[in-house]
Design an enzyme around this catalytic site. Sequence first.
Site, PDB file in Angstrom:
ATOM      1  N   GLU A 170       4.549  -4.722   7.588  1.00  0.00           N
ATOM      2  CA  GLU A 170       3.755  -3.626   8.159  1.00  0.00           C
ATOM      3  C   GLU A 170       4.138  -3.260   9.583  1.00  0.00           C
ATOM      4  O   GLU A 170       4.107  -2.089   9.967  1.00  0.00           O
ATOM      5  CB  GLU A 170       2.254  -3.974   8.109  1.00  0.00           C
ATOM      6  CG  GLU A 170       1.657  -3.936   6.715  1.00  0.00           C
ATOM      7  CD  GLU A 170       1.768  -5.245   5.954  1.00  0.00           C
ATOM      8  OE1 GLU A 170       2.536  -6.142   6.382  1.00  0.00           O
ATOM      9  OE2 GLU A 170       1.086  -5.385   4.921  1.00  0.00           O
ATOM     10  N   GLU A 219      -0.320  -9.466  -0.207  1.00  0.00           N
ATOM     11  CA  GLU A 219      -1.736  -9.791   0.045  1.00  0.00           C
ATOM     12  C   GLU A 219      -2.529  -9.966  -1.255  1.00  0.00           C
ATOM     13  O   GLU A 219      -3.439 -10.786  -1.325  1.00  0.00           O
ATOM     14  CB  GLU A 219      -2.353  -8.689   0.926  1.00  0.00           C
ATOM     15  CG  GLU A 219      -1.756  -8.730   2.335  1.00  0.00           C
ATOM     16  CD  GLU A 219      -2.134  -7.525   3.177  1.00  0.00           C
ATOM     17  OE1 GLU A 219      -1.731  -6.396   2.819  1.00  0.00           O
ATOM     18  OE2 GLU A 219      -2.841  -7.706   4.180  1.00  0.00           O
ATOM     19  N   ALA A 226       0.872  -1.171   0.000  1.00  0.00           N
ATOM     20  CA  ALA A 226       0.000   0.000   0.000  1.00  0.00           C
ATOM     21  C   ALA A 226       0.910   1.221   0.000  1.00  0.00           C
ATOM     22  O   ALA A 226       2.054   1.156   0.466  1.00  0.00           O
ATOM     23  CB  ALA A 226      -0.866  -0.016   1.246  1.00  0.00           C
ATOM     24  N   GLY A 278       0.755  -5.035   1.072  1.00  0.00           N
ATOM     25  CA  GLY A 278      -0.429  -5.208   0.223  1.00  0.00           C
ATOM     26  C   GLY A 278      -0.134  -5.966  -1.058  1.00  0.00           C
ATOM     27  O   GLY A 278      -1.016  -6.621  -1.610  1.00  0.00           O
TER      28      GLY A 278
HETATM   29  N1  CAA Z   1       4.576   3.305  -0.722  1.00  0.00           N
HETATM   30  C1  CAA Z   1       4.917   4.468  -1.317  1.00  0.00           C
HETATM   31  N2  CAA Z   1       6.030   4.611  -2.054  1.00  0.00           N
HETATM   32  C2  CAA Z   1       6.830   3.534  -2.196  1.00  0.00           C
HETATM   33  C3  CAA Z   1       6.534   2.303  -1.614  1.00  0.00           C
HETATM   34  C4  CAA Z   1       5.336   2.207  -0.850  1.00  0.00           C
HETATM   35  N3  CAA Z   1       4.932   1.047  -0.298  1.00  0.00           N
HETATM   36  N4  CAA Z   1       7.516   1.424  -1.899  1.00  0.00           N
HETATM   37  C5  CAA Z   1       8.400   2.106  -2.672  1.00  0.00           C
HETATM   38  N5  CAA Z   1       7.975   3.365  -2.847  1.00  0.00           N
HETATM   39  C6  CAA Z   1       8.646   4.432  -3.592  1.00  0.00           C
HETATM   40  C7  CAA Z   1       9.797   5.011  -2.806  1.00  0.00           C
HETATM   41  O1  CAA Z   1       9.338   5.967  -1.874  1.00  0.00           O
HETATM   42  C8  CAA Z   1      10.620   5.603  -3.921  1.00  0.00           C
HETATM   43  O2  CAA Z   1      10.023   6.829  -4.322  1.00  0.00           O
HETATM   44  P1  CAA Z   1      10.892   8.211  -4.352  1.00  0.00           P
HETATM   45  O3  CAA Z   1      11.922   7.934  -5.423  1.00  0.00           O
HETATM   46  O4  CAA Z   1       9.888   9.221  -4.729  1.00  0.00           O
HETATM   47  O5  CAA Z   1      11.496   8.331  -3.012  1.00  0.00           O
HETATM   48  C9  CAA Z   1      10.423   4.634  -5.072  1.00  0.00           C
HETATM   49  O6  CAA Z   1       9.242   3.900  -4.763  1.00  0.00           O
HETATM   50  C10 CAA Z   1      11.568   3.628  -5.199  1.00  0.00           C
HETATM   51  O7  CAA Z   1      11.745   2.993  -3.946  1.00  0.00           O
HETATM   52  P2  CAA Z   1      13.148   2.938  -3.156  1.00  0.00           P
HETATM   53  O8  CAA Z   1      14.001   4.087  -3.533  1.00  0.00           O
HETATM   54  O9  CAA Z   1      12.849   2.730  -1.716  1.00  0.00           O
HETATM   55  O10 CAA Z   1      13.765   1.609  -3.808  1.00  0.00           O
HETATM   56  P3  CAA Z   1      14.821   0.610  -3.127  1.00  0.00           P
HETATM   57  O11 CAA Z   1      15.247  -0.310  -4.202  1.00  0.00           O
HETATM   58  O12 CAA Z   1      15.843   1.342  -2.363  1.00  0.00           O
HETATM   59  O13 CAA Z   1      13.936  -0.225  -2.050  1.00  0.00           O
HETATM   60  C11 CAA Z   1      12.007  -1.459  -1.287  1.00  0.00           C
HETATM   61  C12 CAA Z   1      12.900  -1.052  -2.493  1.00  0.00           C
HETATM   62  C13 CAA Z   1      12.780  -2.398  -0.356  1.00  0.00           C
HETATM   63  C14 CAA Z   1      10.804  -2.185  -1.871  1.00  0.00           C
HETATM   64  C15 CAA Z   1      11.571  -0.184  -0.529  1.00  0.00           C
HETATM   65  O14 CAA Z   1      11.019   0.741  -1.461  1.00  0.00           O
HETATM   66  C16 CAA Z   1      10.540  -0.438   0.525  1.00  0.00           C
HETATM   67  O15 CAA Z   1      10.866  -0.918   1.601  1.00  0.00           O
HETATM   68  N6  CAA Z   1       9.267  -0.098   0.247  1.00  0.00           N
HETATM   69  C17 CAA Z   1       8.199  -0.197   1.223  1.00  0.00           C
HETATM   70  C18 CAA Z   1       7.734  -1.631   1.405  1.00  0.00           C
HETATM   71  C19 CAA Z   1       6.659  -1.735   2.462  1.00  0.00           C
HETATM   72  O16 CAA Z   1       6.868  -1.432   3.631  1.00  0.00           O
HETATM   73  N7  CAA Z   1       5.459  -2.164   2.038  1.00  0.00           N
HETATM   74  C20 CAA Z   1       4.325  -2.331   2.925  1.00  0.00           C
HETATM   75  C21 CAA Z   1       3.432  -1.116   2.868  1.00  0.00           C
HETATM   76  S1  CAA Z   1       2.195  -1.151   4.098  1.00  0.00           S
HETATM   77  C22 CAA Z   1       0.938  -2.094   3.460  1.00  0.00           C
HETATM   78  O17 CAA Z   1       1.042  -2.659   2.388  1.00  0.00           O
HETATM   79  C23 CAA Z   1      -0.285  -2.177   4.299  1.00  0.00           C
HETATM   80  C24 CAA Z   1      -1.311  -3.176   3.869  1.00  0.00           C
HETATM   81  O18 CAA Z   1      -1.297  -4.316   4.260  1.00  0.00           O
HETATM   82  C25 CAA Z   1      -2.403  -2.778   3.010  1.00  0.00           C
END
Ligand code: CAA
Length: 257
Positions: free
Chosen positions: A132, A112, A64, A109
């Site tokens: 999460e 999921e 998400a 998500g």
């Molecule tokens: N939400 C919003 N933006 C996201 C995102 C997310 N879940 N995942 C990645 N992005 C964005 C980053 O912010 C970045 O944007 P900017 O360039 O504008 O900063 C772009 O995508 C590229 O990401 P990274 O620079 O972080 O890429 P990386 O290769 O260094 O890392 C990653 C990759 C490990 C996937 C890292 O992006 C990450 O940890 N993302 C979040 C993963 C996460 O926590 N997901 C769970 C979300 S909560 C959820 O899903 C709740 C639910 O159950 C519904």
Amino acid sequence: MEFIKIIVENYIATITINRPEALNAMNKVVVAELKKAMEECVKNDDVGVIVITGAGEKAFVAGADIKSMQKMSGREALEFSREGQEMTMVIENSPKPVIGAINGFALGGGCEIALACDMRIASENAKFSQPEVALGIIPGWGGTQRLPRLIGKGRAIEMIIGGEMIDAEEALRIGLVSHIVPQPELLEKVYTLAKSILKNGPAAVGAALECIHQGFDKHLENGLDIELNAFAELFETDEQREGTTAFVEKRKPNFRK
Ligand code: CAA
């Protein structure tokens, strides 16, 4: 639609979640569009199998959209979770099989959505996690319910409260995916599976899926009842007549006229 692409070819619909600049992370708009795309494919008579994948080579869906969740109130979070859960239910309840082509990060998500698919095939670079708790929240689109059902309670608890990221090999080992292929071959592998399903009676495939999903958490006798009725109902269809007649006449059945 802004973030979703649908291509229908040879009875296979490929739905691509297309927001690569955010690793296909899903805000409310993307959630609504994926739900709508699924509904359209379910209604479309030219679709027999649905494939869900992510745009680019890095991510299926990185979860998400965290930026959109940063300032959500409890009330807004309830709505976001409900919309996400409803979207996963449209995937899970689809009478047409849904294959997740997991082409990279399937996190939060994203994992999921993969869990709501009937089958999951991963590319070698795929990574899975429910991270999460690291954000001070929990999975909100079915992860606490579907992950234990798929891989077992103990391992699911470890993933959900530990937040560890697992690679494709580990996902295969614990039954989270059923095949791993090199990324360039991912869609080819998924389409081969789709084509093998398309040879079969569409009503039978839909009925089998319904029995499995409806009966899964029920007492055995209740599940057997669901199967019994679905089995009998198929005998009122042209499909059953065509399938059994084709066998007797030593020819291939023609289910899609
Ligand atoms: N939400 C919003 N933006 C996201 C995102 C997310 N879940 N995942 C990645 N992005 C964005 C980053 O912010 C970045 O944007 P900017 O360039 O504008 O900063 C772009 O995508 C590229 O990401 P990274 O620079 O972080 O890429 P990386 O290769 O260094 O890392 C990653 C990759 C490990 C996937 C890292 O992006 C990450 O940890 N993302 C979040 C993963 C996460 O926590 N997901 C769970 C979300 S909560 C959820 O899903 C709740 C639910 O159950 C519904």
